[in-house]
Design an enzyme around this catalytic site. Sequence first.
Site, PDB file in Angstrom:
ATOM      1  N   LYS A  63       0.839  -1.205   0.000  1.00 56.49           N
ATOM      2  CA  LYS A  63       0.000   0.000   0.000  1.00 56.49           C
ATOM      3  C   LYS A  63       0.874   1.255   0.000  1.00 56.49           C
ATOM      4  O   LYS A  63       0.559   2.249  -0.662  1.00 56.49           O
ATOM      5  CB  LYS A  63      -0.933  -0.024   1.222  1.00 56.49           C
ATOM      6  N   GLN A  88      -4.962  -2.276   9.271  1.00 52.02           N
ATOM      7  CA  GLN A  88      -4.700  -3.552   8.595  1.00 52.02           C
ATOM      8  C   GLN A  88      -5.264  -4.702   9.436  1.00 52.02           C
ATOM      9  O   GLN A  88      -4.972  -4.814  10.619  1.00 52.02           O
ATOM     10  CB  GLN A  88      -3.178  -3.714   8.396  1.00 52.02           C
ATOM     11  N   ASP A 116     -11.399   1.651   3.289  1.00 56.23           N
ATOM     12  CA  ASP A 116     -11.642   0.222   3.038  1.00 56.23           C
ATOM     13  C   ASP A 116     -13.110  -0.056   2.713  1.00 56.23           C
ATOM     14  O   ASP A 116     -13.446  -1.118   2.201  1.00 56.23           O
ATOM     15  CB  ASP A 116     -11.263  -0.594   4.288  1.00 56.23           C
TER      16      ASP A 116
END
Length: 285
Positions: A51, A95, A118
Amino acid sequence: MVISGKELSARLKEEMAAQVAAFPDKYGRVPHLVVILVGEDPGSVSYVTGKAKASEVVGIRNTTIRRPDTITETELLTLIDQLNKDDSVDGVLVQLPLPKHISEDKVIAAIAKEKDVDGFHPLNVAALWQKQDCVLPCTPKGIIKMLKAAGVEIRGKRAVVVGRSNIVGLPVAKLLLDENATVTIAHSRTTDLPSVTRNAEILVVAVGRPKFVTDDMVADGAVVIDVGVNRDPDTGKLCGDVDFAAIEPKASVITPVPGGVGPMTICCLMENTIECFLRKMQRAL
Ligand code: NDP
């Protein structure tokens, strides 16, 4: 046809980089994504690194905050609260997975929905199911982009999604439904799974078992999207949920692992960060 998510995402990231390059003049700064990594899980470390690299390519500012896996839930929630209030931050991503003593549901719900890049926040999920404006979850969004880029007509097709997780199976089924496919969702309690998957014109597999989908489970000419990321127990190499070598000759379109859905997921994270940034800039007007 093998759809290369690697190539498509590289192209899309180039386009985003050109878009972002104009932001400092237009808005005074570039989008800022903050990724929180708890612990040292090698898979998570590698995703977070990916990322950061993609952010660099696109020109997005990326801050990775690392915390030990001994962090308490309260400490993590406090950190998220600070980032929610920080006006220089446009996207916040924690995460997953998190250590067992921390509730993932609580953490996801704590992220401001406007910074939920997300697309996992309950309000974003609700908005998706009510066809309202929302941040779309990255993997399902990437899958639809791949299908469209490959020229696959989704409308009217029989689509089968194997897997019903909140992050992949359910939302990709909804997006396929929104594209007017006729969608079946299969799972671990589905009886006679091969007869269900053989009926698919578009088959999306998100199970998490190496080479779970075998030749006899796929119809000739099907479009096959493999979401799985697994280690092949024989070779130790990365592999998907689909037995690629056996199915590639009969599929009309198929995605490889690695180099398929994975890069598109990260690409859509970049897109979501830009979207969150632009919405914020619009709100400020
Ligand atoms: P989950 O473990 O949350 O869900 C797996 C799903 O598969 C469940 O719905 C489960 O059914 C179903 N399943 C398990 N066994 C069977 C079976 N024998 N027959 C039919 N269905 C079965 O996984 P995720 O959705 O999070 O991830 C799936 C895979 O995709 C993993 O390999 C993951 O690493 C990968 N992934 C890849 C991403 C990418 O960007 N490429 C992003 C996210 C995930 P039930 O609900 O009944 O238990």
